[in-house]
Write a protein that holds these residues in place. Structure first.
Motif, mmCIF file in Angstrom:
data_model
loop_
_atom_site.group_PDB
_atom_site.id
_atom_site.type_symbol
_atom_site.label_atom_id
_atom_site.label_comp_id
_atom_site.label_asym_id
_atom_site.label_seq_id
_atom_site.Cartn_x
_atom_site.Cartn_y
_atom_site.Cartn_z
ATOM 1 N N GLY A 7 -71.716 -17.681 16.600
ATOM 2 C CA GLY A 7 -70.972 -16.252 16.682
ATOM 3 C C GLY A 7 -69.974 -16.436 15.400
ATOM 4 N N GLY A 8 -69.277 -15.668 15.771
ATOM 5 C CA GLY A 8 -67.800 -15.397 14.999
ATOM 6 C C GLY A 8 -67.126 -14.990 15.059
ATOM 7 N N SER A 9 -66.397 -13.609 13.887
ATOM 8 C CA SER A 9 -64.709 -12.934 14.425
ATOM 9 C C SER A 9 -64.781 -11.833 13.262
ATOM 10 N N ILE A 10 -64.520 -10.793 13.451
ATOM 11 C CA ILE A 10 -63.431 -10.287 13.136
ATOM 12 C C ILE A 10 -62.947 -9.563 12.648
ATOM 13 N N ASP A 11 -61.438 -8.824 12.140
ATOM 14 C CA ASP A 11 -60.670 -9.518 12.165
ATOM 15 C C ASP A 11 -59.795 -8.007 11.109
ATOM 16 N N GLN A 12 -60.105 -6.843 10.670
ATOM 17 C CA GLN A 12 -59.436 -5.997 9.609
ATOM 18 C C GLN A 12 -59.169 -5.302 10.434
ATOM 19 N N ASN A 13 -58.526 -3.981 8.906
ATOM 20 C CA ASN A 13 -58.169 -2.394 9.342
ATOM 21 C C ASN A 13 -59.494 -2.003 9.040
ATOM 22 N N PHE A 14 -58.774 -0.350 9.753
ATOM 23 C CA PHE A 14 -60.279 0.332 9.365
ATOM 24 C C PHE A 14 -59.522 1.504 8.941
ATOM 25 N N SER A 15 -60.114 3.270 8.367
ATOM 26 C CA SER A 15 -60.030 4.014 8.177
ATOM 27 C C SER A 15 -61.264 4.971 7.988
#
Length: 107
Positions: A7-15
């Motif tokens: 498992g893991g995580s994603i924590d990010q801005n996108f455009s």
């Protein structure tokens, strides 16, 4: 995506570029049947509302209409061996802009 199954995580801005009121994003990866859950939040533009459709091949992950800046779009989805994501965004305004947002997900 974590290939070790831990498992893991994603924590990010996108455009995403929007041309004449619509745009799309495609992403493919080996996913090993993980469950992805989280939310996306629109941070810009300030005006208008959005219709979002996220699909994995022919499977609908979510279909949300009337989304405005600041609203969360929750999702939970179990992938197959691969994830073939297509996200389409349709804006209530028929002009060009840059859709910006924030993605938080765990898998």
């Amino acid at each position: 995506m974590s290939k070790d199954g831990l498992g893991g995580s994603i924590d990010q801005n996108f455009s995403m570029p929007i041309v004449n009121g619509s745009g799309s994003y495609n992403y493919s990866t080996t996913s090993f049947w993980v469950t992805i859950s989280g939310y996306a939040t629109i941070t810009g533009p300030d005006e208008g509302n959005w219709h979002f459709v996220a699909k994995d091949g022919n499977n609908i992950i979510f279909d949300r209409q009337g989304v405005t800046k600041g609203q969360q779009i929750p999702f939970k989805y179990k992938t197959g061996f691969t994830l073939n994501l297509t996200l389409t965004a349709t804006w209530s305004e028929k002009k060009d802009t840059n859709l910006t947002g924030y993605l938080n997900a765990q898998y």
